[in-house]
Design a protein around this motif. Structure first.
Motif, PDB file in Angstrom:
ATOM      1  N   MET A   1     108.250  71.673 -48.784  1.00 22.04           N
ATOM      2  CA  MET A   1     109.867  71.192 -49.125  1.00 22.04           C
ATOM      3  C   MET A   1     110.409  72.449 -49.767  1.00 22.04           C
ATOM      4  O   MET A   1     111.799  72.616 -49.362  1.00 22.04           O
ATOM      5  CB  MET A   1     109.701  70.303 -50.029  1.00 22.04           C
ATOM      6  CG  MET A   1     108.757  68.903 -49.619  1.00 22.04           C
ATOM      7  SD  MET A   1     108.942  67.630 -50.781  1.00 22.04           S
ATOM      8  CE  MET A   1     110.575  66.886 -50.916  1.00 22.04           C
ATOM      9  N   PHE A   2     109.863  73.342 -50.410  1.00 19.62           N
ATOM     10  CA  PHE A   2     110.644  74.622 -50.748  1.00 19.62           C
ATOM     11  C   PHE A   2     111.114  75.412 -49.825  1.00 19.62           C
ATOM     12  O   PHE A   2     112.054  76.026 -49.474  1.00 19.62           O
ATOM     13  CB  PHE A   2     109.539  75.292 -51.744  1.00 19.62           C
ATOM     14  CG  PHE A   2     109.756  74.688 -53.152  1.00 19.62           C
ATOM     15  CD1 PHE A   2     110.786  74.770 -53.980  1.00 19.62           C
ATOM     16  CD2 PHE A   2     108.465  74.530 -53.711  1.00 19.62           C
ATOM     17  CE1 PHE A   2     110.499  74.278 -55.333  1.00 19.62           C
ATOM     18  CE2 PHE A   2     108.305  74.159 -55.006  1.00 19.62           C
ATOM     19  CZ  PHE A   2     109.367  73.857 -55.782  1.00 19.62           C
ATOM     20  N   LEU A   3     110.221  75.666 -48.648  1.00 18.83           N
ATOM     21  CA  LEU A   3     110.568  76.400 -47.673  1.00 18.83           C
ATOM     22  C   LEU A   3     111.783  75.938 -46.889  1.00 18.83           C
ATOM     23  O   LEU A   3     112.626  76.443 -46.189  1.00 18.83           O
ATOM     24  CB  LEU A   3     109.079  76.832 -46.590  1.00 18.83           C
ATOM     25  CG  LEU A   3     108.365  77.542 -47.288  1.00 18.83           C
ATOM     26  CD1 LEU A   3     107.021  77.559 -46.506  1.00 18.83           C
ATOM     27  CD2 LEU A   3     108.659  78.952 -47.774  1.00 18.83           C
ATOM     28  N   ASP A   4     111.638  74.479 -46.692  1.00 16.83           N
ATOM     29  CA  ASP A   4     112.756  73.914 -46.044  1.00 16.83           C
ATOM     30  C   ASP A   4     114.198  73.924 -46.675  1.00 16.83           C
ATOM     31  O   ASP A   4     115.046  74.225 -46.165  1.00 16.83           O
ATOM     32  CB  ASP A   4     112.388  72.321 -45.901  1.00 16.83           C
ATOM     33  CG  ASP A   4     111.505  71.831 -44.705  1.00 16.83           C
ATOM     34  OD1 ASP A   4     111.146  73.060 -43.876  1.00 16.83           O
ATOM     35  OD2 ASP A   4     110.804  71.058 -44.690  1.00 16.83           O
ATOM     36  N   ALA A   5     114.018  73.914 -48.003  1.00 20.17           N
ATOM     37  CA  ALA A   5     115.028  73.931 -48.967  1.00 20.17           C
ATOM     38  C   ALA A   5     115.725  75.484 -48.752  1.00 20.17           C
ATOM     39  O   ALA A   5     116.934  75.500 -48.740  1.00 20.17           O
ATOM     40  CB  ALA A   5     114.859  73.586 -50.196  1.00 20.17           C
ATOM     41  N   ALA A   6     114.842  76.093 -48.563  1.00 18.45           N
ATOM     42  CA  ALA A   6     115.399  77.773 -48.494  1.00 18.45           C
ATOM     43  C   ALA A   6     116.123  77.913 -47.174  1.00 18.45           C
ATOM     44  O   ALA A   6     117.050  78.610 -46.945  1.00 18.45           O
ATOM     45  CB  ALA A   6     113.925  78.740 -48.427  1.00 18.45           C
ATOM     46  N   ASP A   7     115.602  77.015 -46.052  1.00 11.29           N
ATOM     47  CA  ASP A   7     116.536  77.176 -45.051  1.00 11.29           C
ATOM     48  C   ASP A   7     117.692  76.087 -44.738  1.00 11.29           C
ATOM     49  O   ASP A   7     118.121  75.851 -43.906  1.00 11.29           O
ATOM     50  CB  ASP A   7     115.695  76.793 -43.818  1.00 11.29           C
ATOM     51  CG  ASP A   7     114.412  78.059 -43.541  1.00 11.29           C
ATOM     52  OD1 ASP A   7     114.953  79.196 -43.795  1.00 11.29           O
ATOM     53  OD2 ASP A   7     113.412  77.862 -43.110  1.00 11.29           O
ATOM     54  N   GLY A   8     118.206  75.596 -45.951  1.00  7.09           N
ATOM     55  CA  GLY A   8     119.266  74.518 -45.869  1.00  7.09           C
ATOM     56  C   GLY A   8     118.695  73.308 -45.748  1.00  7.09           C
ATOM     57  O   GLY A   8     119.579  72.425 -45.436  1.00  7.09           O
ATOM     58  N   ARG A   9     117.401  72.948 -45.592  1.00  5.93           N
ATOM     59  CA  ARG A   9     116.975  71.216 -45.005  1.00  5.93           C
ATOM     60  C   ARG A   9     116.608  70.853 -46.554  1.00  5.93           C
ATOM     61  O   ARG A   9     115.321  70.924 -46.597  1.00  5.93           O
ATOM     62  CB  ARG A   9     115.798  71.488 -43.964  1.00  5.93           C
ATOM     63  CG  ARG A   9     116.493  72.268 -42.759  1.00  5.93           C
ATOM     64  CD  ARG A   9     115.482  71.851 -41.474  1.00  5.93           C
ATOM     65  NE  ARG A   9     113.964  72.509 -41.815  1.00  5.93           N
ATOM     66  CZ  ARG A   9     113.900  73.926 -41.556  1.00  5.93           C
ATOM     67  NH1 ARG A   9     114.885  74.677 -41.173  1.00  5.93           N
ATOM     68  NH2 ARG A   9     112.638  74.221 -42.067  1.00  5.93           N
ATOM     69  N   PHE A  10     117.158  70.089 -47.145  1.00  6.64           N
ATOM     70  CA  PHE A  10     116.945  69.602 -48.433  1.00  6.64           C
ATOM     71  C   PHE A  10     116.785  67.683 -48.014  1.00  6.64           C
ATOM     72  O   PHE A  10     116.790  67.343 -47.132  1.00  6.64           O
ATOM     73  CB  PHE A  10     118.160  69.367 -49.354  1.00  6.64           C
ATOM     74  CG  PHE A  10     118.426  70.747 -49.764  1.00  6.64           C
ATOM     75  CD1 PHE A  10     117.873  71.424 -50.964  1.00  6.64           C
ATOM     76  CD2 PHE A  10     119.404  71.662 -49.074  1.00  6.64           C
ATOM     77  CE1 PHE A  10     118.379  72.700 -51.294  1.00  6.64           C
ATOM     78  CE2 PHE A  10     119.713  73.020 -49.491  1.00  6.64           C
ATOM     79  CZ  PHE A  10     119.050  73.387 -50.814  1.00  6.64           C
ATOM     80  N   PRO A  11     115.577  67.229 -49.159  1.00  2.00           N
ATOM     81  CA  PRO A  11     115.306  66.108 -48.899  1.00  2.00           C
ATOM     82  C   PRO A  11     116.605  65.221 -49.017  1.00  2.00           C
ATOM     83  O   PRO A  11     117.732  65.792 -49.451  1.00  2.00           O
ATOM     84  CB  PRO A  11     114.540  65.696 -50.318  1.00  2.00           C
ATOM     85  CG  PRO A  11     114.102  67.242 -50.805  1.00  2.00           C
ATOM     86  CD  PRO A  11     115.229  68.144 -50.292  1.00  2.00           C
ATOM     87  N   PRO A  12     116.449  64.049 -48.404  1.00  3.36           N
ATOM     88  CA  PRO A  12     117.735  63.121 -48.506  1.00  3.36           C
ATOM     89  C   PRO A  12     118.112  62.889 -49.707  1.00  3.36           C
ATOM     90  O   PRO A  12     117.485  62.407 -50.662  1.00  3.36           O
ATOM     91  CB  PRO A  12     117.129  61.921 -47.669  1.00  3.36           C
ATOM     92  CG  PRO A  12     115.695  61.836 -47.844  1.00  3.36           C
ATOM     93  CD  PRO A  12     115.509  63.535 -47.878  1.00  3.36           C
ATOM     94  N   ALA A  13     119.515  62.945 -50.283  1.00  2.00           N
ATOM     95  CA  ALA A  13     119.993  62.611 -51.611  1.00  2.00           C
ATOM     96  C   ALA A  13     120.341  61.210 -51.873  1.00  2.00           C
ATOM     97  O   ALA A  13     121.395  60.837 -51.990  1.00  2.00           O
ATOM     98  CB  ALA A  13     121.316  63.611 -51.822  1.00  2.00           C
TER      99      ALA A  13
END
Length: 206
Positions: A1-13
């Motif tokens: 999830m951290f790596l995804d967020a680093a690429d701009g792919r965040f969990p659904p808000a």
């Protein structure tokens, strides 16, 4: 999830909470992204969810963190999580072998593994494997507040040459330490969310 967020792919808000198993080394955590929280704990997920955390801040509320930690558990500060990427340049910071007893290094070794220390006359940098196995960096100037404008950001930029080009590296920065946070942002780090690390100590059942 951290790596995804680093690429701009965040969990659904959508305000929800994801519960994960605890971290290695007896640590747990509460991580907040925009509108979504992630809690790593040995407690049952159903019990955690029943305490009412959400993705809008309740997962970092003092009472909830004390529940996670237990009465005698240790709760770290709420830190901003930021990320940058390794630079396409030869490493330009030497390893420092004189800093093993430095408070910054001792703190890193208490929470992280494979801690390496680099730096020069400006200060030191630790590079280690941290939360969920991510690469983490921390910094401390040798003369904080000495008036040397830009020392922190220049040291952080040089520290990015210690990583392979493009590899993400994360840092946890206390929001109240505005000077440090500004240095990380000026060095190219981007904010992802917040986190609290916990070392729980809970009463035995019954």
């Amino acid at each position: 999830m951290f790596l995804d967020a680093a690429d701009g792919r965040f969990p659904p808000a959508e305000g929800q909470v994801t519960v994960r198993p605890p971290l290695p080394g007896g640590l747990e955590c509460s991580v907040a992204f925009t509108g979504h929280a992630v809690i790593a704990t040995a407690l049952p997920a159903s019990e955690v969810q029943a305490k009412g955390p959400d993705g809008y801040g309740a997962s970092s509320a003092p009472d909830f963190l004390r529940y996670l930690a237990g009465r005698e558990g240790w709760i770290d500060s709420v830190d901003a999580v930021v990320v940058a990427r390794g630079a396409s340049a030869p490493p330009c910071l030497p390893e420092r072998l004189d800093a093993e007893d430095h408070p910054r290094v001792r703190h890193a070794r208490a929470l992280r593994t494979d801690v390496r220390v680099y730096g020069d006359e400006r200060g030191l940098v630790t590079l280690a494997d941290g939360l969920a196995g991510r690469r983490e960096m921390s910094i401390e100037l040798d003369r904080p507040g000495s008036g040397g404008a830009g020392l922190g950001r220049s040291l952080l930029r040089d520290a990015l040459t210690l990583l392979p080009a493009g590899e993400p590296v994360f840092a946890a920065v206390a929001p109240g330490n505005a000077r440090s946070l500004r240095a990380f942002l000026a060095a190219g780090y981007r904010p992802l969310g917040s986190e609290v690390i916990i070392r729980p100590q809970r009463a035995a059942p019954g």
